[in-house]
Design a protein around this motif. Structure first.
Motif, PDB file in Angstrom:
ATOM      1  N   CYS A  38       0.863  -1.173   0.000  1.00  0.00           N
ATOM      2  CA  CYS A  38       0.000   0.000   0.000  1.00  0.00           C
ATOM      3  C   CYS A  38       0.906   1.231   0.000  1.00  0.00           C
ATOM      4  O   CYS A  38       2.008   1.188   0.550  1.00  0.00           O
ATOM      5  CB  CYS A  38      -0.862  -0.032   1.259  1.00  0.00           C
ATOM      6  N   SER A  59      -2.654  -0.751  -3.144  1.00  0.00           N
ATOM      7  CA  SER A  59      -3.565   0.387  -3.057  1.00  0.00           C
ATOM      8  C   SER A  59      -2.784   1.680  -2.869  1.00  0.00           C
ATOM      9  O   SER A  59      -1.725   1.695  -2.248  1.00  0.00           O
ATOM     10  CB  SER A  59      -4.503   0.220  -1.861  1.00  0.00           C
ATOM     11  N   GLU A  70      -6.811   8.684  10.567  1.00  0.00           N
ATOM     12  CA  GLU A  70      -7.686   8.353   9.439  1.00  0.00           C
ATOM     13  C   GLU A  70      -6.925   7.567   8.373  1.00  0.00           C
ATOM     14  O   GLU A  70      -7.448   6.609   7.809  1.00  0.00           O
ATOM     15  CB  GLU A  70      -8.279   9.619   8.825  1.00  0.00           C
ATOM     16  N   CYS A  72      -4.269   5.677   8.906  1.00  0.00           N
ATOM     17  CA  CYS A  72      -4.027   4.339   9.460  1.00  0.00           C
ATOM     18  C   CYS A  72      -5.244   3.443   9.286  1.00  0.00           C
ATOM     19  O   CYS A  72      -5.113   2.272   8.918  1.00  0.00           O
ATOM     20  CB  CYS A  72      -3.645   4.426  10.939  1.00  0.00           C
ATOM     21  N   ARG A  73      -6.433   3.996   9.518  1.00  0.00           N
ATOM     22  CA  ARG A  73      -7.658   3.213   9.331  1.00  0.00           C
ATOM     23  C   ARG A  73      -7.841   2.820   7.870  1.00  0.00           C
ATOM     24  O   ARG A  73      -8.260   1.699   7.559  1.00  0.00           O
ATOM     25  CB  ARG A  73      -8.873   3.980   9.846  1.00  0.00           C
ATOM     26  N   GLN A  74      -7.519   3.733   6.949  1.00  0.00           N
ATOM     27  CA  GLN A  74      -7.623   3.430   5.519  1.00  0.00           C
ATOM     28  C   GLN A  74      -6.656   2.308   5.133  1.00  0.00           C
ATOM     29  O   GLN A  74      -7.016   1.401   4.400  1.00  0.00           O
ATOM     30  CB  GLN A  74      -7.303   4.679   4.684  1.00  0.00           C
ATOM     31  N   GLU A  76      -5.390  -0.002   7.118  1.00  0.00           N
ATOM     32  CA  GLU A  76      -5.874  -1.255   7.704  1.00  0.00           C
ATOM     33  C   GLU A  76      -7.019  -1.854   6.904  1.00  0.00           C
ATOM     34  O   GLU A  76      -7.056  -3.052   6.652  1.00  0.00           O
ATOM     35  CB  GLU A  76      -6.317  -1.003   9.153  1.00  0.00           C
ATOM     36  N   SER A  77      -7.958  -1.017   6.472  1.00  0.00           N
ATOM     37  CA  SER A  77      -9.119  -1.545   5.733  1.00  0.00           C
ATOM     38  C   SER A  77      -8.725  -2.053   4.354  1.00  0.00           C
ATOM     39  O   SER A  77      -9.283  -3.032   3.872  1.00  0.00           O
ATOM     40  CB  SER A  77     -10.217  -0.475   5.630  1.00  0.00           C
ATOM     41  N   ARG A  78      -7.768  -1.421   3.721  1.00  0.00           N
ATOM     42  CA  ARG A  78      -7.367  -1.859   2.374  1.00  0.00           C
ATOM     43  C   ARG A  78      -6.485  -3.091   2.395  1.00  0.00           C
ATOM     44  O   ARG A  78      -6.390  -3.811   1.409  1.00  0.00           O
ATOM     45  CB  ARG A  78      -6.660  -0.724   1.656  1.00  0.00           C
ATOM     46  N   GLN A  80      -6.851  -5.631   4.530  1.00  0.00           N
ATOM     47  CA  GLN A  80      -7.570  -6.804   5.072  1.00  0.00           C
ATOM     48  C   GLN A  80      -8.147  -7.646   3.966  1.00  0.00           C
ATOM     49  O   GLN A  80      -8.445  -7.284   2.921  1.00  0.00           O
ATOM     50  CB  GLN A  80      -8.687  -6.357   6.003  1.00  0.00           C
TER      51      GLN A  80
END
Length: 80
Positions: A38, A59, A70, A72-74, A76-78, A80
């Motif tokens: 990523c 990504s 925010e 970091c959350r993006q 993590e979601s990409r 998974q």
């Protein structure tokens, strides 16, 4: 843990991702992104030439206007 490329100017995001255990690579040149899962960019160097060449299969996250949490959350979601 996943390898995440982050633009040089995003030092706060680099640190936040390191704190979460990610292998962070500073993107100094285009070839640095090749083996990343990523990449996080500022979005300031937008594609003004209209070219669609990519140097990574992972990504790409545009961090413009986002906090480090925010981003970091993006990431993590990409991943998974």
């Amino acid at each position: 843990m996943a390898k995440v490329g982050v633009e040089q100017s995003l030092t706060n995001i680099q640190q936040a991702l390191r704190d979460k255990g990610y292998d962070v690579v500073e993107l100094k040149q285009e070839s640095d992104a090749q083996n990343c899962d990523c990449c996080v960019v500022t979005g300031l160097d937008s594609n003004v030439m209209g070219m669609s060449d990519t140097s990574t299969k992972g990504s790409v996250i545009d961090a413009n206007g986002m906090s480090a949490d925010e981003v970091c959350r993006q990431v993590e979601s990409r991943l998974q």
